[in-house]
Design a protein around this motif. Structure first.
Motif, PDB file in Angstrom:
ATOM      1  N   ALA A   1      30.003  22.200  67.537  1.00 26.65           N
ATOM      2  CA  ALA A   1      29.655  22.004  68.804  1.00 26.65           C
ATOM      3  C   ALA A   1      27.986  22.996  68.628  1.00 26.65           C
ATOM      4  O   ALA A   1      27.154  22.833  69.111  1.00 26.65           O
ATOM      5  N   PRO A   2      28.802  24.365  68.003  1.00 24.63           N
ATOM      6  CA  PRO A   2      27.774  25.077  67.465  1.00 24.63           C
ATOM      7  C   PRO A   2      26.362  24.119  67.193  1.00 24.63           C
ATOM      8  O   PRO A   2      25.170  24.697  67.710  1.00 24.63           O
ATOM      9  N   LEU A   3      26.385  23.035  66.364  1.00 27.78           N
ATOM     10  CA  LEU A   3      25.499  23.288  65.437  1.00 27.78           C
ATOM     11  C   LEU A   3      24.277  22.273  65.770  1.00 27.78           C
ATOM     12  O   LEU A   3      23.589  22.398  66.784  1.00 27.78           O
ATOM     13  N   LEU A   4      25.215  21.431  67.573  1.00 30.79           N
ATOM     14  CA  LEU A   4      24.596  19.885  67.950  1.00 30.79           C
ATOM     15  C   LEU A   4      23.553  21.039  69.784  1.00 30.79           C
ATOM     16  O   LEU A   4      22.239  21.088  69.870  1.00 30.79           O
ATOM     17  N   ALA A   5      24.412  22.174  69.782  1.00 29.73           N
ATOM     18  CA  ALA A   5      23.813  23.229  71.403  1.00 29.73           C
ATOM     19  C   ALA A   5      22.940  23.403  70.987  1.00 29.73           C
ATOM     20  O   ALA A   5      22.077  24.029  71.181  1.00 29.73           O
ATOM     21  N   THR A   6      22.534  24.276  69.126  1.00 25.96           N
ATOM     22  CA  THR A   6      21.908  25.204  68.939  1.00 25.96           C
ATOM     23  C   THR A   6      19.796  24.300  68.654  1.00 25.96           C
ATOM     24  O   THR A   6      19.425  24.821  69.142  1.00 25.96           O
ATOM     25  N   GLY A   7      20.406  22.991  68.502  1.00 25.54           N
ATOM     26  CA  GLY A   7      19.269  21.946  68.644  1.00 25.54           C
ATOM     27  C   GLY A   7      19.249  21.607  69.867  1.00 25.54           C
ATOM     28  O   GLY A   7      17.611  21.794  70.039  1.00 25.54           O
ATOM     29  N   LEU A   8      19.586  21.430  71.018  1.00 20.88           N
ATOM     30  CA  LEU A   8      19.403  21.310  72.311  1.00 20.88           C
ATOM     31  C   LEU A   8      18.295  22.214  72.629  1.00 20.88           C
ATOM     32  O   LEU A   8      17.890  22.193  73.006  1.00 20.88           O
ATOM     33  N   VAL A   9      19.290  23.347  72.832  1.00 23.38           N
ATOM     34  CA  VAL A   9      18.293  24.898  73.416  1.00 23.38           C
ATOM     35  C   VAL A   9      16.833  25.077  72.893  1.00 23.38           C
ATOM     36  O   VAL A   9      15.808  25.440  72.540  1.00 23.38           O
TER      37      VAL A   9
ATOM     38  N   ALA B   1      12.320  32.274  68.704  1.00 20.94           N
ATOM     39  CA  ALA B   1      12.867  33.630  67.626  1.00 20.94           C
ATOM     40  C   ALA B   1      13.782  34.792  68.674  1.00 20.94           C
ATOM     41  O   ALA B   1      14.818  35.129  67.968  1.00 20.94           O
ATOM     42  N   MET B   2      13.368  34.790  69.632  1.00 23.76           N
ATOM     43  CA  MET B   2      13.948  35.762  70.928  1.00 23.76           C
ATOM     44  C   MET B   2      15.541  35.256  70.944  1.00 23.76           C
ATOM     45  O   MET B   2      16.502  35.922  71.213  1.00 23.76           O
ATOM     46  N   ALA B   3      15.457  33.757  71.609  1.00 22.29           N
ATOM     47  CA  ALA B   3      16.901  33.210  71.824  1.00 22.29           C
ATOM     48  C   ALA B   3      18.102  32.961  70.786  1.00 22.29           C
ATOM     49  O   ALA B   3      19.086  32.491  70.377  1.00 22.29           O
ATOM     50  N   ARG B   4      17.216  33.041  69.006  1.00 25.71           N
ATOM     51  CA  ARG B   4      17.922  32.816  68.555  1.00 25.71           C
ATOM     52  C   ARG B   4      18.609  31.272  68.251  1.00 25.71           C
ATOM     53  O   ARG B   4      19.444  30.668  67.701  1.00 25.71           O
ATOM     54  N   SER B   5      17.554  30.704  68.542  1.00 21.26           N
ATOM     55  CA  SER B   5      18.126  28.568  68.121  1.00 21.26           C
ATOM     56  C   SER B   5      16.639  28.373  67.239  1.00 21.26           C
ATOM     57  O   SER B   5      16.107  29.208  66.615  1.00 21.26           O
ATOM     58  N   GLU B   6      16.711  26.921  66.915  1.00 18.48           N
ATOM     59  CA  GLU B   6      16.460  26.221  66.044  1.00 18.48           C
ATOM     60  C   GLU B   6      15.754  25.190  65.596  1.00 18.48           C
ATOM     61  O   GLU B   6      15.934  24.567  66.818  1.00 18.48           O
ATOM     62  N   LEU B   7      14.809  25.406  64.932  1.00 18.41           N
ATOM     63  CA  LEU B   7      14.047  23.554  65.466  1.00 18.41           C
ATOM     64  C   LEU B   7      14.363  23.389  63.664  1.00 18.41           C
ATOM     65  O   LEU B   7      14.526  23.201  62.610  1.00 18.41           O
ATOM     66  N   PHE B   8      14.089  21.979  64.200  1.00 13.76           N
ATOM     67  CA  PHE B   8      13.938  21.057  62.799  1.00 13.76           C
ATOM     68  C   PHE B   8      13.506  21.018  61.549  1.00 13.76           C
ATOM     69  O   PHE B   8      13.834  21.973  60.644  1.00 13.76           O
ATOM     70  N   THR B   9      12.097  21.320  62.092  1.00 18.36           N
ATOM     71  CA  THR B   9      11.409  22.157  60.539  1.00 18.36           C
ATOM     72  C   THR B   9      11.683  23.254  60.171  1.00 18.36           C
ATOM     73  O   THR B   9      11.165  23.718  59.305  1.00 18.36           O
ATOM     74  N   GLU B  10      12.360  24.242  60.884  1.00 13.73           N
ATOM     75  CA  GLU B  10      12.799  25.568  60.324  1.00 13.73           C
ATOM     76  C   GLU B  10      13.330  25.646  59.280  1.00 13.73           C
ATOM     77  O   GLU B  10      13.983  26.370  58.441  1.00 13.73           O
ATOM     78  N   ASP B  11      14.817  24.468  59.430  1.00 15.96           N
ATOM     79  CA  ASP B  11      15.691  24.380  58.636  1.00 15.96           C
ATOM     80  C   ASP B  11      14.929  24.003  56.869  1.00 15.96           C
ATOM     81  O   ASP B  11      15.989  23.348  56.223  1.00 15.96           O
ATOM     82  N   PHE B  12      13.678  23.817  56.416  1.00 22.63           N
ATOM     83  CA  PHE B  12      13.123  23.653  55.016  1.00 22.63           C
ATOM     84  C   PHE B  12      13.233  24.852  54.119  1.00 22.63           C
ATOM     85  O   PHE B  12      13.063  24.429  53.252  1.00 22.63           O
ATOM     86  N   LEU B  13      13.719  26.126  54.686  1.00 23.52           N
ATOM     87  CA  LEU B  13      13.706  27.085  54.029  1.00 23.52           C
ATOM     88  C   LEU B  13      14.655  28.158  53.949  1.00 23.52           C
ATOM     89  O   LEU B  13      15.521  27.648  53.168  1.00 23.52           O
ATOM     90  N   VAL B  14      15.382  28.298  54.908  1.00 21.64           N
ATOM     91  CA  VAL B  14      16.639  29.130  54.994  1.00 21.64           C
ATOM     92  C   VAL B  14      17.899  27.960  54.750  1.00 21.64           C
ATOM     93  O   VAL B  14      18.330  28.779  52.915  1.00 21.64           O
ATOM     94  N   PRO B  15      18.055  27.416  54.721  1.00 17.18           N
ATOM     95  CA  PRO B  15      19.318  25.843  54.307  1.00 17.18           C
ATOM     96  C   PRO B  15      18.640  25.475  52.633  1.00 17.18           C
ATOM     97  O   PRO B  15      20.004  25.205  51.927  1.00 17.18           O
ATOM     98  N   VAL B  16      17.546  24.914  52.925  1.00 18.87           N
ATOM     99  CA  VAL B  16      17.192  24.585  51.231  1.00 18.87           C
ATOM    100  C   VAL B  16      17.317  26.108  49.801  1.00 18.87           C
ATOM    101  O   VAL B  16      17.578  25.669  49.098  1.00 18.87           O
ATOM    102  N   GLY B  17      16.618  26.856  51.205  1.00 19.19           N
ATOM    103  CA  GLY B  17      16.960  27.976  49.966  1.00 19.19           C
ATOM    104  C   GLY B  17      18.722  27.938  49.333  1.00 19.19           C
ATOM    105  O   GLY B  17      18.571  28.465  47.798  1.00 19.19           O
TER     106      GLY B  17
END
Length: 284
Positions: free
Chosen positions: A48-56, A93-109
Motif C-alpha cells: 500500500a505505501p509502496l504504490l501510494a508513494t509511486g502514485l504521488v 524533494a519536499m513531499a518525500r515521494s519517489e520516481l522509479f529512476t530515483e531508485d537506481f542509487l539508494v536501493p541498489v546500494g
C-alpha cells in the motif's frame, strides 16, 4: 620564529583523523550510511505505501509538466520552461515521494551491501514505475482538460521524444538522464538539510526538461499530455517503445556511471555492511 600550534592542528584535522581517514572519505561514508538506511526503509515497505508513494511521485512530477507546458506556450522558450519544470522536482524533494529512476542509487546500494534481497529491488522498481505512470497519466489528463491552450505545445513536446527513435543518440540522452537524476539522489543524501536538498532538485529538473534529456518518466508524462489531446501522429505503442528504451539507458547511466562508481569510493564500508547481511539475505 614561533609556530602557531593551533594552525598545525587545524591542518592535521583537515587532512584526516587519527586513523588516517580523510575528511572527504568520512563524508562519503556518512552518505553511504544514510543511503543504506534509507534503502532498507524503501525496500521493506508493504504494498500500500509502496504504490501510494509511486502514485504521488508521478503526480508531483506532473505538476512540473504543467508548469513546463504553460511557460513554453506563453514564452516559446524551452530553457525557461525547463526551469519552471523544476517545480516538480522541488515537490519530490519536499513531499518525500519517489520516481522509479530515483531508485537506481539508494536501493541498489542497499542490495549490494547485502542489507536487502534482490527480489525486493525488482518489486520496488515495478511498483514505483507503475505508480509513477498511472499518477502521471491521470494528472496530465487533467492538465489538458483544464488548460486547452497548451494542447499544441504538449503534442509537439511529446513528438520530440517519440521522434528520437531507437538509436545511439536517444540512448546517449537516456544515459545522461539516468546519470543526472542518480547524481541528484546522491547529492541529496549527502546532507540532512532540506534547504540544501532543493538545490540539486532545481538543477536536475532544469537539466532534464530544459535540455530535453531522455528520461523514462518525464518523457512518458509529456507524451501522455500529447496523447490526451487526440491530435498526435504517435500512439501508445510509440510511447511504450520510447519509454522502454529510455528506461534501459537510464538504468545503465544511473547504475553503472554513478551508483557503482560512488560505492567504489568507499569499498571497505560496502564490505563492512556485506559481512553483516540481514537475515532475509542470508536465507536466500
Amino acid at each position: 620564529m614561533a609556530v602557531d600550534s593551533r594552525a598545525g592542528g587545524d591542518l592535521a584535522g583537515d587532512a584526516g583523523d587519527e586513523s588516517g581517514q580523510s575528511v572527504n572519505e568520512q563524508e562519503v561514508e556518512d552518505t553511504l550510511q544514510r543511503t543504506v538506511e534509507e534503502g532498507k526503509r524503501r525496500l521493506n515497505r508493504s504494498w500500500a505505501p509502496l504504490l501510494a508513494t509511486g502514485l504521488v511521485g508521478g503526480i508531483d512530477v506532473a505538476t512540473g509538466v504543467l508548469a513546463l507546458l504553460v511557460v513554453e506556450t506563453e514564452t516559446g522558450n524551452k530553457l525557461l520552461a525547463g526551469l519552471a519544470f523544476s517545480i516538480g522536482f522541488i515537490a519530490l524533494a519536499m513531499a518525500r515521494s519517489e520516481l522509479f529512476t530515483e531508485d537506481f542509487l539508494v536501493p541498489v546500494g542497499t542490495v549490494i551491501a547485502r542489507q536487502a534481497p534482490l527480489r525486493s529491488l525488482f518489486r520496488l522498481w515495478g511498483a514505483t514505475a507503475a505508480g509513477n505512470l498511472v499518477g502521471g497519466w491521470i494528472f496530465t489528463l487533467l492538465i489538458i482538460d483544464g488548460f486547452p491552450d497548451v494542447e499544441k505545445t504538449a503534442a509537439d513536446a511529446g513528438a520530440y521524444y517519440v521522434d528520437l527513435g531507437i538509436g545511439w543518440r536517444s540512448f546517449a540522452l537516456a544515459l545522461l538522464g539516468g546519470s543526472v537524476i542518480t547524481l541528484m539522489t546522491w547529492m541529496q543524501h549527502a546532507t540532512e538539510s532540506l534547504g540544501v536538498r532543493l538545490v540539486p532538485a532545481v538543477t536536475t529538473g532544469f537539466l532534464l526538461a530544459g535540455l530535453q534529456l531522455n528520461h523514462a518518466i518525464v518523457a512518458s508524462l509529456i507524451i501522455f499530455a500529447g496523447l490526451h489531446t487526440h491530435h498526435t501522429s504517435y500512439g501508445y505503442l510509440d510511447w511504450a517503445g520510447t519509454a522502454g528504451w529510455a528506461a534501459l539507458g537510464n538504468m545503465v547511466g544511473g547504475i553503472a556511471l554513478v551508483t557503482l562508481l560512488r560505492l567504489l569510493q568507499v569499498p571497505h564500508k560496502v564490505r563492512e555492511h556485506a559481512q553483516n547481511p540481514t537475515p532475509d539475505v542470508e536465507a536466500s
